[in-house]
Design an enzyme around this catalytic site. Structure first.
Site, PDB file in Angstrom:
ATOM      1  N   HIS A  82     -46.870  84.117  39.831  1.00  0.00           N
ATOM      2  CA  HIS A  82     -47.718  84.906  38.927  1.00  0.00           C
ATOM      3  C   HIS A  82     -48.646  85.781  39.767  1.00  0.00           C
ATOM      4  O   HIS A  82     -48.613  85.735  41.002  1.00  0.00           O
ATOM      5  CB  HIS A  82     -48.445  84.015  37.915  1.00  0.00           C
ATOM      6  CG  HIS A  82     -49.430  83.053  38.517  1.00  0.00           C
ATOM      7  ND1 HIS A  82     -50.581  83.454  39.134  1.00  0.00           N
ATOM      8  CD2 HIS A  82     -49.416  81.697  38.589  1.00  0.00           C
ATOM      9  CE1 HIS A  82     -51.242  82.391  39.557  1.00  0.00           C
ATOM     10  NE2 HIS A  82     -50.549  81.305  39.253  1.00  0.00           N
ATOM     11  N   HIS A  90     -50.632  84.530  42.873  1.00  0.00           N
ATOM     12  CA  HIS A  90     -49.912  84.390  44.145  1.00  0.00           C
ATOM     13  C   HIS A  90     -49.748  85.761  44.803  1.00  0.00           C
ATOM     14  O   HIS A  90     -49.909  85.920  46.014  1.00  0.00           O
ATOM     15  CB  HIS A  90     -48.524  83.771  43.923  1.00  0.00           C
ATOM     16  CG  HIS A  90     -48.564  82.461  43.189  1.00  0.00           C
ATOM     17  ND1 HIS A  90     -47.998  82.279  41.963  1.00  0.00           N
ATOM     18  CD2 HIS A  90     -49.130  81.284  43.516  1.00  0.00           C
ATOM     19  CE1 HIS A  90     -48.208  81.032  41.558  1.00  0.00           C
ATOM     20  NE2 HIS A  90     -48.896  80.406  42.486  1.00  0.00           N
ATOM     21  N   CYS A 142     -52.469  69.362  41.117  1.00  0.00           N
ATOM     22  CA  CYS A 142     -53.101  69.660  42.422  1.00  0.00           C
ATOM     23  C   CYS A 142     -52.281  69.075  43.571  1.00  0.00           C
ATOM     24  O   CYS A 142     -52.513  69.442  44.719  1.00  0.00           O
ATOM     25  CB  CYS A 142     -54.482  69.038  42.523  1.00  0.00           C
ATOM     26  SG  CYS A 142     -55.700  69.678  41.395  1.00  0.00           S
ATOM     27  N   CYS A 165     -58.439  66.338  35.187  1.00  0.00           N
ATOM     28  CA  CYS A 165     -58.615  67.245  36.324  1.00  0.00           C
ATOM     29  C   CYS A 165     -59.059  68.590  35.762  1.00  0.00           C
ATOM     30  O   CYS A 165     -58.362  69.164  34.925  1.00  0.00           O
ATOM     31  CB  CYS A 165     -57.294  67.405  37.085  1.00  0.00           C
ATOM     32  SG  CYS A 165     -57.258  68.888  38.098  1.00  0.00           S
ATOM     33  N   HIS A 210     -56.467  71.563  36.116  1.00  0.00           N
ATOM     34  CA  HIS A 210     -55.206  71.562  35.365  1.00  0.00           C
ATOM     35  C   HIS A 210     -55.333  71.045  33.949  1.00  0.00           C
ATOM     36  O   HIS A 210     -54.367  71.074  33.189  1.00  0.00           O
ATOM     37  CB  HIS A 210     -54.141  70.768  36.147  1.00  0.00           C
ATOM     38  CG  HIS A 210     -53.784  71.438  37.429  1.00  0.00           C
ATOM     39  ND1 HIS A 210     -54.403  71.130  38.616  1.00  0.00           N
ATOM     40  CD2 HIS A 210     -52.923  72.452  37.693  1.00  0.00           C
ATOM     41  CE1 HIS A 210     -53.924  71.911  39.564  1.00  0.00           C
ATOM     42  NE2 HIS A 210     -53.027  72.716  39.039  1.00  0.00           N
ATOM     43  N   LYS A 250     -59.207  80.643  35.403  1.00  0.00           N
ATOM     44  CA  LYS A 250     -58.349  80.990  36.535  1.00  0.00           C
ATOM     45  C   LYS A 250     -56.965  81.314  35.977  1.00  0.00           C
ATOM     46  O   LYS A 250     -56.472  80.595  35.105  1.00  0.00           O
ATOM     47  CB  LYS A 250     -58.270  79.783  37.471  1.00  0.00           C
ATOM     48  CG  LYS A 250     -57.349  79.996  38.640  1.00  0.00           C
ATOM     49  CD  LYS A 250     -57.132  78.711  39.406  1.00  0.00           C
ATOM     50  CE  LYS A 250     -56.051  78.891  40.460  1.00  0.00           C
ATOM     51  NZ  LYS A 250     -55.459  77.642  40.890  1.00  0.00           N
TER      52      LYS A 250
HETATM   53  N1  MSP Z   1     -48.455  74.587  47.939  1.00  0.00           N
HETATM   54  C1  MSP Z   1     -49.861  74.655  48.013  1.00  0.00           C
HETATM   55  C2  MSP Z   1     -50.305  75.359  49.272  1.00  0.00           C
HETATM   56  C3  MSP Z   1     -49.835  74.748  50.540  1.00  0.00           C
HETATM   57  S1  MSP Z   1     -50.324  75.678  51.920  1.00  0.00           S
HETATM   58  C4  MSP Z   1     -50.043  74.716  53.216  1.00  0.00           C
HETATM   59  C5  MSP Z   1     -50.410  75.407  46.815  1.00  0.00           C
HETATM   60  N2  MSP Z   1     -49.568  76.221  46.199  1.00  0.00           N
HETATM   61  S2  MSP Z   1     -49.953  77.147  44.924  1.00  0.00           S
HETATM   62  O1  MSP Z   1     -48.698  77.719  44.483  1.00  0.00           O
HETATM   63  O2  MSP Z   1     -50.690  76.401  43.967  1.00  0.00           O
HETATM   64  O3  MSP Z   1     -50.819  78.300  45.500  1.00  0.00           O
HETATM   65  C6  MSP Z   1     -52.227  78.269  45.509  1.00  0.00           C
HETATM   66  C7  MSP Z   1     -52.699  79.587  46.068  1.00  0.00           C
HETATM   67  O4  MSP Z   1     -52.169  80.682  45.281  1.00  0.00           O
HETATM   68  C8  MSP Z   1     -54.210  79.819  46.013  1.00  0.00           C
HETATM   69  O5  MSP Z   1     -54.901  79.188  47.063  1.00  0.00           O
HETATM   70  C9  MSP Z   1     -54.254  81.322  46.115  1.00  0.00           C
HETATM   71  O6  MSP Z   1     -53.923  81.729  47.411  1.00  0.00           O
HETATM   72  C10 MSP Z   1     -53.127  81.718  45.185  1.00  0.00           C
HETATM   73  N3  MSP Z   1     -53.574  81.774  43.797  1.00  0.00           N
HETATM   74  C11 MSP Z   1     -53.042  81.109  42.736  1.00  0.00           C
HETATM   75  N4  MSP Z   1     -53.701  81.465  41.600  1.00  0.00           N
HETATM   76  C12 MSP Z   1     -54.668  82.354  41.896  1.00  0.00           C
HETATM   77  C13 MSP Z   1     -55.627  83.053  41.147  1.00  0.00           C
HETATM   78  N5  MSP Z   1     -55.727  82.943  39.841  1.00  0.00           N
HETATM   79  N6  MSP Z   1     -56.460  83.879  41.813  1.00  0.00           N
HETATM   80  C14 MSP Z   1     -56.389  84.041  43.173  1.00  0.00           C
HETATM   81  N7  MSP Z   1     -55.495  83.381  43.913  1.00  0.00           N
HETATM   82  C15 MSP Z   1     -54.625  82.553  43.308  1.00  0.00           C
HETATM   83  O7  MSP Z   1     -51.589  75.257  46.528  1.00  0.00           O
END
Ligand code: MSP
Length: 530
Positions: A39, A42, A150, A164, A167, A316
């Site tokens: 999304h 990311h 998480c 949580c 989530h 978020k």
């Molecule tokens: N798999 C773990 C990360 C492991 S790294 C060794 C993870 N994955 S995740 O798919 O949940 O990605 C989280 C990351 O995605 C956030 O830290 C950020 O970089 C990005 N984001 C996800 N949603 C976001 C927003 N709504 N806004 C900004 N960044 C976002 O955690």
């Protein structure tokens, strides 16, 4: 790429000291979970990392940009179960959609890592073995709460109404024999590290958060899972797999060992690593990861930058909250450059900020279409009409434009070195606005009516074209598709090095024609009109 330091293999528990300080830049995004498709949140981190990487390449630095996917999560395994297919088959399929994300965003990645890569798995086993050999692992029973969203163990204090807060689900009770990492042993070392390196975690309010978390006392954490067959088996006990974070964090190092077959990039790039992410995973990166690195005998990361969340209606943006925006749909509609531009500009990088689809359409039209696109169309049309398509004139050392360009040349890199992606583009945009003002104030169409003012006309058109050329170079990290189009429309060589952000480099040329719109009008989608 052999260095002196490379021959010194550190023992576990001993910090690997590296002496290489060449101009290099290594940037990472988190590796994303593949329980669903990407999304816009990311895309946000990937775009920011790409802007940094492209900017550093413009400065002539050897740059490595890593992204990828995190496949061994419980939530990934469960989705595969629900779909009734083996987990490996599921991740192989969905990895295709995730590879498409950086490609469609026009992110120039150097490697896309999957945690199911053989090279990664082998490295993780070696890495965890080093921690084990350093006597930092012990066996105990884990009994407590786990949030699969998480992929983290939770304390009661972290829950809101038993759920949580990230989530909005109740965590699950887990009771199993696990291997634990002695995080508590590293508390003092981590505090000393933070106290000696104020720039280690950025922005500074995040640094303070991390520091107080550590000062509040660190608890050992489980690094294995007993009840799950999906993951990397521990080298000393193959009946358990590595906890997903003990596997995933290691990607930042493992990638350097197999991204280029036959080469080990660790010595060159590890000392230069900058991790980017949002605050959801700050503890894993700023506390667990440095401690694991110290235990395994590696240098801690150079810098960790925590950006804000993109929010929609104060929430978020996330798949589990059901408000996800598909970045590929936005790219289909506005193009990758417009999506990148909006991400960089809409929210000051480092702070939370609201995202809205009307804001992207608005910026597309007002800023990209009018401020930049029209400036190029008008400038090229005037050159075509008033000077038969030839660019003449020359630099006037004392002009105001020369001064603004000179300031841009030093200030943008300074902003970027502070991860101020938004501040840097704001500065470039100030130049775009100055150039528009220059058109309105000098009125070249009036000058063109008077033949005795031909030199003046050449000078005005020169400055406009020169300002646009510099703008293209300065924007190239943000708008990689648009920058070359601007240079081509002005008949300029495709030179995008940062040294080109200097007044007076415009090449005299003929044959300039009125350029087509850079950002053509987009009809509102049916859904918007309704
Ligand atoms: N798999 C773990 C990360 C492991 S790294 C060794 C993870 N994955 S995740 O798919 O949940 O990605 C989280 C990351 O995605 C956030 O830290 C950020 O970089 C990005 N984001 C996800 N949603 C976001 C927003 N709504 N806004 C900004 N960044 C976002 O955690």
């Amino acid at each position: 790429m052999q260095t002196e330091a490379m021959q010194t293999e550190a023992m576990p528990g001993e910090t690997r000291r590296l002496s290489w300080t060449a101009m290099r830049f290594y940037v990472t995004t988190p590796i994303y979970y593949v329980n669903d498709k990407p999304h816009i949140g990311h895309a946000y981190t990937t775009i920011a990392a790409d802007i940094l990487a492209r900017h550093h390449r413009q400065r002539g630095e050897e740059t490595f940009f890593l992204t990828g996917v995190d496949e061994h999560a419980t939530k990934v395994w469960r989705v595969a179960e629900q779909q009734g297919i083996p987990a490996q088959e599921y991740v192989d399929r969905i990895a295709v959609a995730w590879r498409e994300l950086p490609a469609r965003l026009n992110a120039q990645t150097d490697f896309f890592l999957r945690t199911s890569d053989a090279g990664h798995k082998e490295f993780v086993r070696d890495f965890l073995q080093r921690i084990y050999d350093n006597d930092d692992v012990y066996e105990d029973v884990y009994a407590g709460l786990y949030c699969v969203g998480c992929e983290a163990f939770k304390t009661e204090a972290e829950l809101v109404d038993g759920k949580c807060p990230l989530h909005n689900v109740e965590p699950e009770w887990i009771e199993e024999k696990n291997y634990f990492f002695r995080l508590s042993k590293y508390q003092d070392q981590l505090l000393a590290l933070l106290d000696s390196r104020a720039e280690f975690v950025q922005p500074s309010f995040r640094f303070n958060e991390v520091r107080s978390f550590i000062a509040g006392g660190l608890r050992d954490f489980s690094i294995s899972r007993a009840g799950q067959p999906w993951g990397i088996p521990l080298p000393w006990d193959e009946s358990q797999v590595a906890y997903v974070w003990a596997d995933a964090l290691v990607n930042y190092l493992s990638a350097l060992t197999y991204a280029r077959p036959g080469e080990d990039l660790r010595e060159a790039f590890w000392p230069e690593v900058r991790h980017l992410m949002a605050q959801d995973i700050i503890r894993f990166h700023c506390v667990y990861w440095p401690a694991m690195l110290l235990s395994a005998g590696y240098e801690v990361p150079k810098q960790i930058f925590i950006h804000g969340y993109l929010l929609l209606d104060e929430l978020k943006i996330s798949k589990s909250l059901g408000n996800a925006i598909d970045p590929l749909e936005l790219i289909d509609r506005f193009g990758a450059d417009a999506v990148r531009y909006w991400c960089a500009r809409a929210v000051p990088f480092g702070q939370d900020g609201s995202a809205s689809l009307s804001a992207i359409a608005d910026r597309y039209e007002r800023e990209l279409g009018n401020d930049l696109g029209n400036l190029l169309s008008r400038t090229t049309a005037m050159i075509a009409r008033f000077t038969c398509g030839s660019l003449r004139g020359g630099p006037q050392g004392s002009s105001a434009l020369a001064a603004s360009i000179q300031a841009l040349q030093t200030q943008v890199p300074e902003d970027i070195d502070r991860f101020d992606i938004t501040g840097a583009i704001d500065r470039v945009w100030a130049l775009v606005r100055d150039l528009n003002r220059h058109v309105t104030e000098t009125k070249p169409w009036e000058i063109a009516k008077d033949e005795t003012r031909a030199d003046e006309l050449d000078q005005v058109l020169y400055d406009l074209a020169e300002g646009l050329r510099v703008t293209a170079v300065a924007l190239a990290a943000y708008l990689p598709e648009t920058a070359p189009k601007i240079l081509a429309a002005l008949g300029q060589p495709q030179e995008l090095g940062w040294d080109q952000v200097a007044y007076g480099r415009l090449v005299a040329t003929d044959g300039i024609e009125a350029a087509p719109p850079l950002f053509p009008r987009i009809e509102p989608a049916a859904a918007d009109a309704a």
